[in-house]
Enzyme design. Structure first.
Site, PDB file in Angstrom:
ATOM      1  N   SER A 129       0.862  -1.180   0.000  1.00 35.33           N
ATOM      2  CA  SER A 129       0.000   0.000   0.000  1.00 35.33           C
ATOM      3  C   SER A 129       0.895   1.225   0.000  1.00 35.33           C
ATOM      4  CB  SER A 129      -0.882  -0.014   1.256  1.00 35.33           C
ATOM      5  OG  SER A 129      -1.469   1.245   1.503  1.00 35.33           O
ATOM      6  N   TYR A 142      -1.586  -0.435  10.879  1.00 35.10           N
ATOM      7  CA  TYR A 142      -1.700  -0.915   9.494  1.00 35.10           C
ATOM      8  C   TYR A 142      -0.475  -0.489   8.698  1.00 35.10           C
ATOM      9  CZ  TYR A 142      -3.342  -1.302   4.674  1.00 35.10           C
ATOM     10  OH  TYR A 142      -3.451  -1.609   3.343  1.00 35.10           O
TER      11      TYR A 142
END
Length: 271
Positions: A129, A142
């Site tokens: 990501s 995260y």
């Protein structure tokens, strides 16, 4: 032959469907794979599994190895996000985040490598990501799991070079999927000193996801790369994502931090 985790939704599901259309046999691993009607295909073998269950993973790959002598493509798409402040997120949630996003992926790679090594120029795609390059406000755990994945993938790429197994990081910005629903389902404690800012950030991110990338766009890139001879170490997907990384790399950290908070929260934190 391809092995795909997180195969019943989002990018993972789109990758499965596209590779099936290309004639690949696909092992689709997901907690609800057999319930996904879209995966009902002669070349698709659905496996219901929680990838963080080590014993179940070992059994799955024993079964795959008994049927297959090689693997062309491994796509690690399983993952989710925990939203909230670093201070207030229960440590058990943090451990679960890393268990799924990082440790399970490491074990999938270990178990699949014997099959990957049997096919020259086989490929491993690890779904990272932009958060793996730039930490996000109130998505600290995260982001940390994706930063770990970036470092791991770089080391893995170096180690596997003599075996002609290529390792590639896919780094998209926000993607329309169930990710945001899972990430934002828990509310910050009302008595938390972060509550106002967490709620403001949640509203901002929710708006961002309304204009997010389509999972199919990301999957098309992965499938195209899976059939390419030579690929790069990482692919940053999305113009806004590229702009964010450029700002992060160019601006002094203090400037970037202030700008990021201003954009996400709409104001600076009260003194």
């Amino acid at each position: 032959m391809a092995v795909i985790t997180g195969a019943s939704s989002g990018i993972g599901l789109e990758c499965v469907l596209m590779l099936l259309n290309q004639g690949y046999k696909v092992y689709a691993l997901s907690r609800h794979a057999t319930l996904c009607v879209a995966l009902n295909h002669a070349l698709c073998e659905c496996v219901d599994i929680d990838v963080s269950d080590s014993n179940a993973l070992k059994e799955v790959f024993l079964n795959i190895s008994a049927k297959e002598d090689h693997c062309d493509v491994l796509i690690n798409s399983a993952g989710y996000g925990v939203f909230g402040s670093v201070e207030d997120t229960p440590i058990e949630e943090v451990k679960k985040q890393f268990s799924v996003n990082f440790f399970a992926l490491c074990e999938v790679v270990q178990l699949c490598l014997p099959l990957l090594k049997n096919k020259p120029y086989s490929k491993i795609f690890n779904l990272s990501s932009i958060a793996g390059r730039v930490s996000m406000l109130f998505l600290g755990h995260y982001s940390a799991s994706k930063h770990a994945l970036e470092a791991y993938s770089d080391a893995l790429r170096l180690e596997l070079k003599p075996f002609n197994v290529q390792v590639c990081l896919i780094e998209p910005g926000p993607v329309k999927s169930n990710w945001e629903k899972t990430a934002f389902e828990n509310d910050e404690r009302k008595d938390s000193v972060y509550a106002l800012e967490v709620n403001a950030a949640k509203s901002f991110y929710s708006g961002v996801y309304q204009k997010a990338l389509n999972a199919k766009e990301v999957a098309q890139k992965i499938v195209f790369l899976s059939m390419s001879h030579k690929i790069k170490a990482r692919y940053l997907i999305g113009l806004k994502t590229q702009l964010l990384l450029a700002l992060y790399q160019i601006l002094p950290s203090s400037w970037y931090d202030s700008l990021f908070r201003l954009v996400v929260l709409g104001r600076k934190r009260d003194a």
